[in-house]
Design a protein around this motif. Structure first.
Motif, short mmCIF file in Angstrom:
data_model
loop_
_atom_site.label_atom_id
_atom_site.label_comp_id
_atom_site.label_asym_id
_atom_site.label_seq_id
_atom_site.Cartn_x
_atom_site.Cartn_y
_atom_site.Cartn_z
N GLY A 27 0.78 -1.23 0.00
CA GLY A 27 0.00 0.00 0.00
C GLY A 27 0.81 1.28 0.00
O GLY A 27 0.30 2.33 0.38
N MET A 28 2.05 1.20 -0.42
CA MET A 28 2.91 2.38 -0.44
C MET A 28 3.77 2.31 -1.70
O MET A 28 4.31 1.25 -2.02
CB MET A 28 3.80 2.39 0.80
CG MET A 28 4.81 3.50 0.84
SD MET A 28 5.83 3.39 2.32
CE MET A 28 4.91 4.46 3.39
N GLU A 29 3.89 3.42 -2.41
CA GLU A 29 4.70 3.44 -3.63
C GLU A 29 6.18 3.33 -3.29
O GLU A 29 6.69 4.05 -2.44
CB GLU A 29 4.45 4.72 -4.42
CG GLU A 29 5.26 4.80 -5.70
CD GLU A 29 5.13 6.12 -6.42
OE1 GLU A 29 5.58 6.19 -7.58
OE2 GLU A 29 4.60 7.08 -5.84
N ALA A 30 6.87 2.44 -3.98
CA ALA A 30 8.32 2.29 -3.79
C ALA A 30 9.04 3.41 -4.52
O ALA A 30 8.82 3.64 -5.71
CB ALA A 30 8.78 0.94 -4.32
N ARG A 31 9.91 4.13 -3.80
CA ARG A 31 10.78 5.15 -4.41
C ARG A 31 12.24 4.87 -4.12
O ARG A 31 13.11 5.64 -4.48
CB ARG A 31 10.39 6.56 -3.93
CG ARG A 31 9.01 7.01 -4.35
CD ARG A 31 8.78 7.01 -5.86
NE ARG A 31 9.67 7.91 -6.57
CZ ARG A 31 10.03 7.76 -7.84
NH1 ARG A 31 9.57 6.76 -8.56
NH2 ARG A 31 10.86 8.61 -8.41
N HIS A 32 12.49 3.76 -3.43
CA HIS A 32 13.85 3.29 -3.15
C HIS A 32 14.01 1.94 -3.84
O HIS A 32 13.03 1.22 -4.05
CB HIS A 32 14.08 3.13 -1.65
CG HIS A 32 14.11 4.42 -0.90
ND1 HIS A 32 12.96 5.12 -0.60
CD2 HIS A 32 15.14 5.14 -0.41
CE1 HIS A 32 13.30 6.23 0.05
NE2 HIS A 32 14.61 6.25 0.18
#
Length: 147
Positions: A16-21
């Protein structure tokens, strides 16, 4: 983050969270691609996506910047959320080695190190997140993928 709770899932955006790493876990000719970070120690290459960059592009760029290794045939196979002061999601990739620059311009690391399973298991210089239980599961997935 040392001491932070980590939640690992094998799948696409399951947390439920966009990956930016990104984290790149790659095995080539029986050896794991790792690098020595100047502060944290031995770890898999990775980092944060820059503005306007996809996470796949970030995985390729970070691997080149930290190791001099160019990768292709990227496969995103897992995500994990690190719950700390600033919670973030990291996408985990593997792929194939396309080329190896023997004299790369490096950022934050000492370049590519290639370690066997035994060398990795007995390494006393591993960064704290390489010792996480989830890393064993991630390496096991990559081993099965490579086989």
């Amino acid at each position: 983050m040392q001491g932070a709770q980590v939640e690992l899932t094998f799948g696409e955006n399951c947390l439920g969270m966009e990956a930016r790493h990104v984290l790149v876990v790659l095995k080539h000719e029986g050896r794991w691609l790792v690098t020595r970070h100047s502060v944290r120690g031995i770890e898999f290459p990775g980092g944060k996506a820059e503005d306007g960059e996809t996470i796949s592009e970030a995985a390729i760029r970070e691997t080149i910047e930290e190791t001099g290794v160019t990768i292709t045939e990227l496969v995103k196979f897992a995500e994990y959320v690190v719950m700390s002061n600033v919670t973030f999601c990291k996408a985990v990739f593997t792929g194939k080695v396309s080329s190896i620059d023997e004299n790369p311009q490096l950022y934050e690391t000492e370049g590519a190190l290639w370690m066997t399973d035994d060398e990795l298991a007995s390494c006393e210089e591993l960064s704290f997140h390489m010792k996480d239980a989830g890393m064993a599961k991630i390496r096991k997935w990559v081993d099965a993928y490579v086989s």
